[in-house]
Design an enzyme around this catalytic site. Structure first.
Site, PDB file in Angstrom:
ATOM      1  N   ASP A 142     -10.332  -5.431  -0.683  1.00  0.00           N
ATOM      2  CA  ASP A 142      -9.262  -4.882   0.160  1.00  0.00           C
ATOM      3  C   ASP A 142      -9.835  -3.966   1.236  1.00  0.00           C
ATOM      4  OD1 ASP A 142      -6.903  -3.848   1.172  1.00  0.00           O
ATOM      5  OD2 ASP A 142      -6.450  -2.626  -0.593  1.00  0.00           O
ATOM      6  N   ASP A 147       0.843  -1.198   0.000  1.00  0.00           N
ATOM      7  CA  ASP A 147       0.000   0.000   0.000  1.00  0.00           C
ATOM      8  C   ASP A 147       0.871   1.237   0.000  1.00  0.00           C
ATOM      9  OD1 ASP A 147      -2.779  -0.899   0.225  1.00  0.00           O
ATOM     10  OD2 ASP A 147      -2.191  -1.723   2.169  1.00  0.00           O
TER      11      ASP A 147
HETATM   12  C1  DX5 Z   1      -6.701   0.580   2.820  1.00  0.00           C
HETATM   13  C2  DX5 Z   1      -5.572  -0.248   2.270  1.00  0.00           C
HETATM   14  C3  DX5 Z   1      -5.654  -1.670   2.668  1.00  0.00           C
HETATM   15  C4  DX5 Z   1      -5.402  -1.890   4.131  1.00  0.00           C
HETATM   16  C5  DX5 Z   1      -6.029  -3.175   4.544  1.00  0.00           C
HETATM   17  O1  DX5 Z   1      -6.431   1.885   2.546  1.00  0.00           O
HETATM   18  O2  DX5 Z   1      -5.580  -0.200   0.864  1.00  0.00           O
HETATM   19  O3  DX5 Z   1      -4.807  -2.486   1.890  1.00  0.00           O
HETATM   20  O4  DX5 Z   1      -4.050  -1.948   4.456  1.00  0.00           O
HETATM   21  O5  DX5 Z   1      -5.890  -3.290   5.908  1.00  0.00           O
HETATM   22  P1  DX5 Z   1      -7.010  -3.938   6.836  1.00  0.00           P
HETATM   23  O6  DX5 Z   1      -7.086  -5.383   6.461  1.00  0.00           O
HETATM   24  O7  DX5 Z   1      -6.478  -3.712   8.195  1.00  0.00           O
HETATM   25  O8  DX5 Z   1      -8.294  -3.226   6.576  1.00  0.00           O
HETATM   26 ZN    ZN Z   2      -4.535  -1.808  -0.341  1.00  0.00          ZN
END
Ligand code: DX5
Ligand code: ZN
Length: 211
Positions: A170, A32
């Protein structure tokens, strides 16, 4: 169902978290990248990411949460990732961004934020390899899954028959929400549920068993 693990929210630093993910059965490392413009916080420089990600053995699933999409695609593609996915809302010239990724022989994904409708990306579906559906607002790990996301996933699954893309979800995925998305998503991204747990591999296995 494949699992892509995001290191964004973790009690360990980036390098340690990535090492721990490498030691699991996860299919991809979800990267990310936040530029402080498309989303609030800036969490990377390419000078820092290149040496760190060059060492990674798992296939990279790069998620650009940035403006200046072409610039970041050019910097991401040198890592030869499996996927480069950019935010639809951030791209001025969506077709050019897709072509830039595809011309490097890398699979291209388009990510859609909760307020973006599937029909907005329909003209591009024939050209891409992945649709990333955000289950939370872009930017932070550890947010609550937005249930309306499920309808978008169902819509995409029915469209998929005529195209070649995979569906990735995601944000907000944990042992409780995984069953809501496991019928429709091909790839599940999970971050804090895995990285804040005591045993990364055990958490991956729990996700798979509840899917
Ligand atoms: C959100 C990101 C995700 C996030 C997911 O902005 O794109 O990839 O890291 O993390 P969790 O699983 O904690 O929601
Ligand atoms: Zn992401």
């Amino acid at each position: 169902m494949k699992i892509s693990v995001s290191y964004l929210k973790s009690p360990y630093n980036k390098e340690e978290t990535i090492k721990m993910i490498e030691n699991t059965s996860a299919d991809y490392l979800h990267v990310d990248l936040k530029d402080g413009l498309f989303v609030d916080e800036n969490n990377f420089t390419w000078e820092e990411m290149w040496p760190l990600l060059n060492k990674v053995k798992k296939p990279l699933d790069i998620h650009l949460m940035t403006l200046d999409v072409e610039h970041h695609i050019k910097n991401a593609r040198v890592l030869n990732p499996e996927y480069i996915t950019f935010q639809f809302e951030a791209a001025k010239y969506v077709k050019d961004c897709i072509d830039l990724v595809k011309s490097s022989g890398i699979k291209c994904g388009i990510a859609i934020s909760p307020e973006t409708l599937v029909e907005e990306i329909e003209p591009y579906l024939k050209k891409i390899d992945l649709v990333l559906v955000l289950g939370v607002h872009p930017g932070k790990g550890g947010q609550k899954f937005i249930k309306e996301t499920v309808e978008k996933l169902i819509e995409l699954k029915s469209l998929k028959k005529d195209y070649n893309f995979s569906i990735e979800v995601d944000g907000g995925i944990n042992e409780k929400t995984v069953s809501l998305v496991s019928d429709t998503a091909d790839i599940i991204v999970s971050g804090s549920y895995i990285c804040e747990s005591e045993n990364f591999e055990k958490s991956i296995q729990i996700l798979k068993s509840k899917a």
